[in-house]
Scaffold this motif. Structure first.
Motif, short mmCIF file in Angstrom:
data_model
loop_
_atom_site.label_atom_id
_atom_site.label_comp_id
_atom_site.label_asym_id
_atom_site.label_seq_id
_atom_site.Cartn_x
_atom_site.Cartn_y
_atom_site.Cartn_z
N SER A 130 0.83 -1.21 0.00
CA SER A 130 0.00 0.00 0.00
C SER A 130 0.86 1.26 0.00
O SER A 130 0.37 2.36 -0.21
CB SER A 130 -0.92 0.00 1.21
OG SER A 130 -0.15 0.02 2.38
N ASP A 131 2.16 1.08 0.24
CA ASP A 131 3.05 2.25 0.30
C ASP A 131 3.52 2.71 -1.07
O ASP A 131 3.75 3.89 -1.29
CB ASP A 131 4.29 1.92 1.16
CG ASP A 131 3.90 1.56 2.57
OD1 ASP A 131 2.91 2.13 3.04
OD2 ASP A 131 4.57 0.72 3.16
N PHE B 80 -9.03 9.07 3.70
CA PHE B 80 -7.59 8.79 3.67
C PHE B 80 -7.22 7.93 2.46
O PHE B 80 -6.30 8.25 1.71
CB PHE B 80 -7.19 8.10 4.98
CG PHE B 80 -5.75 7.71 5.04
CD1 PHE B 80 -4.77 8.66 5.29
CD2 PHE B 80 -5.35 6.40 4.85
CE1 PHE B 80 -3.43 8.30 5.34
CE2 PHE B 80 -4.02 6.03 4.90
CZ PHE B 80 -3.06 7.00 5.15
N VAL B 81 -7.97 6.83 2.28
CA VAL B 81 -7.61 5.91 1.18
C VAL B 81 -7.87 6.56 -0.19
O VAL B 81 -7.11 6.36 -1.13
CB VAL B 81 -8.31 4.53 1.28
CG1 VAL B 81 -7.78 3.73 2.43
CG2 VAL B 81 -9.80 4.65 1.36
N LYS B 83 -7.72 9.82 -0.92
CA LYS B 83 -6.66 10.81 -1.18
C LYS B 83 -5.34 10.12 -1.54
O LYS B 83 -4.62 10.56 -2.42
CB LYS B 83 -6.47 11.71 0.05
CG LYS B 83 -7.55 12.76 0.12
CD LYS B 83 -7.19 13.85 1.08
CE LYS B 83 -7.77 15.17 0.67
NZ LYS B 83 -6.99 15.95 -0.20
N ASN B 84 -5.06 9.04 -0.83
CA ASN B 84 -3.85 8.26 -1.07
C ASN B 84 -3.83 7.74 -2.51
O ASN B 84 -2.83 7.83 -3.22
CB ASN B 84 -3.87 7.11 -0.06
CG ASN B 84 -2.56 6.39 0.02
OD1 ASN B 84 -1.52 7.03 -0.09
ND2 ASN B 84 -2.60 5.10 0.19
N ARG B 85 -4.98 7.22 -2.95
CA ARG B 85 -5.07 6.65 -4.31
C ARG B 85 -4.95 7.76 -5.35
O ARG B 85 -4.27 7.59 -6.35
CB ARG B 85 -6.43 5.92 -4.40
CG ARG B 85 -6.73 5.17 -5.63
CD ARG B 85 -6.13 3.83 -5.76
NE ARG B 85 -5.70 3.19 -4.54
CZ ARG B 85 -5.23 1.96 -4.49
NH1 ARG B 85 -5.18 1.24 -5.57
NH2 ARG B 85 -4.82 1.44 -3.37
N LYS B 87 -3.43 10.53 -5.09
CA LYS B 87 -2.02 10.97 -5.11
C LYS B 87 -1.20 10.05 -6.01
O LYS B 87 -0.37 10.51 -6.80
CB LYS B 87 -1.48 10.93 -3.67
CG LYS B 87 -0.35 11.88 -3.42
CD LYS B 87 -0.06 11.87 -1.94
CE LYS B 87 1.39 12.04 -1.67
NZ LYS B 87 1.73 11.80 -0.27
N SER B 88 -1.44 8.74 -5.88
CA SER B 88 -0.72 7.77 -6.71
C SER B 88 -1.04 7.98 -8.19
O SER B 88 -0.14 7.96 -9.04
CB SER B 88 -1.12 6.34 -6.34
OG SER B 88 -0.84 6.10 -5.01
#
Lengths: 243, 187
Positions: A130-131, B80-81, B83-85, B87-88
């Motif tokens: 996930s990182d 959170f998830v 935003k994280n995705r 960003k990727s």
């Protein structure tokens, strides 16, 4: 009281002690002052400072958490779930090889290119991290016209599932306008984080850039519909056929 | 006429009066200090009690907010998830893919009379191109387009002719190595 006074006057009537009579009160007050300064004033001033700092820290944390709370209250859960599904269409949580193959077949077909060969180079079966973003390689050999290849390249760029062309080899046909192209593509995936850190981790609502990105993915998804594998229902058979 | 004062008291009495005055002064000062120290200590203790009350109030408020945040844990995870995705995805979109860029550029610079025989480009941006033509002017234009930075917009760093041959039928065959400007910076 009078007895004490009498006793004290008796004590100080002693000529040896009467000299120090004048020093009793100042010495006593100096001692008391010293004790108060050492035991109360100095340590408590220190602790006052520390407590003040602690209160400030708690208030800052509370303000941050209150802001977070406001943002979370404004969060539309259903909308965020839909948006997350959309984001997963671009970079899935698993390798999703069938999804990638489906998309490529669809793009080749819509660009009027004929698929000759397709193979996948997938190493390892480890749980996706996930990182960091992981990828695997897809090799495609297809035949078509140069204009079709140009269209295909454009469609890969504008496809819902993010893929990158790493290698492009073209062999032109001498007899016809058709060319044979061998493409090496990278398909990306990233695991979903299982922990989100501590409660103090800040949360922010979606920025305009992020909203624009979601709108773009939505638009791309319309152009390249992804066939989702349905969950199998009904009889599933024996869990272990050897038993 | 100036007043004349005469001290008729014996000197011992004068000395004892002075001593008494200084004794009283010392006594007063020491009592004053004692009282001031007691007041200061009491004030500090009072302030500390007040601060402790404030601290417990702030802690109570913080715990209350924490509790409310934990009720919205699902929203927090989603945010959170997501935003994280995103960003990727943004980071992937920012990465340039050189092969399609190179292909589109060379096809755009290629005159109609040139025929592409082979084209190969890797991740590093080094492009191999081979083609043929019967039109020498088209070939000249193509070479000019590859080397003129005003035509190729500075996107080509170098173009090298590896092979150039002419057949008996007048067909000119050539092999080129083209290095893109972005590729040179990356390698």
């Amino acid at each position: 009281m009078n007895r004490i006074k009498e006793q004290l006057s008796e004590v100080f009537s002693n000529p040896a002690l009467s000299r120090y009579k004048v020093m009793v009160v100042p010495v006593f007050s100096a001692l008391v002052c010293l004790i108060l300064i050492i035991l109360i004033i100095v340590p408590h001033i220190k602790s006052l400072n520390e407590t003040n700092k602690l209160i400030k820290d708690i208030n800052i944390r509370n303000d941050t958490l209150s802001k977070k709370l406001d943002i979370l209250r404004q969060t539309d859960k259903a909308l965020y779930q839909d948006n997350f599904k959309l984001a997963l269409a671009a970079v899935p949580a698993e390798k999703d090889v069938p999804g990638a193959a489906n998309q490529l077949l669809f793009l080749l077909q819509s660009s009027k290119m004929q698929l000759d060969d397709m193979n996948f180079a997938i190493s390892g079966n480890a749980q996706p991290s996930s990182d960091k973003i992981s990828d695997y390689v897809i090799n495609i050999t297809a035949t078509g016209e140069v204009s079709a290849l140009k269209e295909f390249i454009l469609k890969v760029k504008d496809a819902a599932r993010v893929m990158k062309i790493n290698q492009l080899d073209i062999t032109g046909g001498r007899a016809s306008n058709n060319i044979q192209v061998t493409l090496t593509l990278a398909a990306f995936y990233q695991g979903v984080p299982t922990s989100i850190g501590n409660i103090d981790q800040p949360v922010s609502s979606l920025s305009t850039d992020e909203e624009a990105l979601l709108a773009q993915i939505k638009n791309f998804q319309k152009n390249t519909p992804i066939i989702e594998s349905e969950e199998v229902t009904g009889a599933k058979g024996k869990s272990n056929p050897f038993q | 006429m100036a007043n004349i004062s005469i001290n008729l008291l014996p000197p011992e009495i004068g000395v004892s009066i002075k001593e008494k005055v200084s004794r009283k002064k010392i006594l007063r000062i020491s009592i004053l200090f004692l009282v001031l120290t007691i007041i200061l200590s009491a004030t500090i203790l009072g302030m500390e009690i007040y601060q402790r009350l404030k601290l417990s109030e702030a802690e109570k408020k913080l715990n209350n907010t924490k509790e409310q945040v934990s009720f919205l844990h699902e929203e927090e995870i989603l945010s959170f998830v997501l935003k994280n995705r995103l960003k990727s995805i943004s980071s992937l979109n920012e990465q340039d893919s050189l092969p399609p860029q190179s292909f589109n550029l060379i096809v755009a610079l290629m005159p109609a009379d040139i025929r592409m025989l082979t084209f190969s480009i890797g991740k590093n941006g080094q492009t191999s191109f081979s083609g043929d033509t019967t039109n020498i002017l088209a070939l000249e234009t193509f070479f000019g387009n590859l080397t003129d930075s005003s035509v190729n917009e500075g996107k080509i760093a170098a173009a090298k002719v590896d092979n150039l041959s002419r057949g008996a039928n007048g067909n000119i065959r050539f092999d080129l190595t083209i290095i893109l400007a972005g590729a040179k910076a990356k390698t």
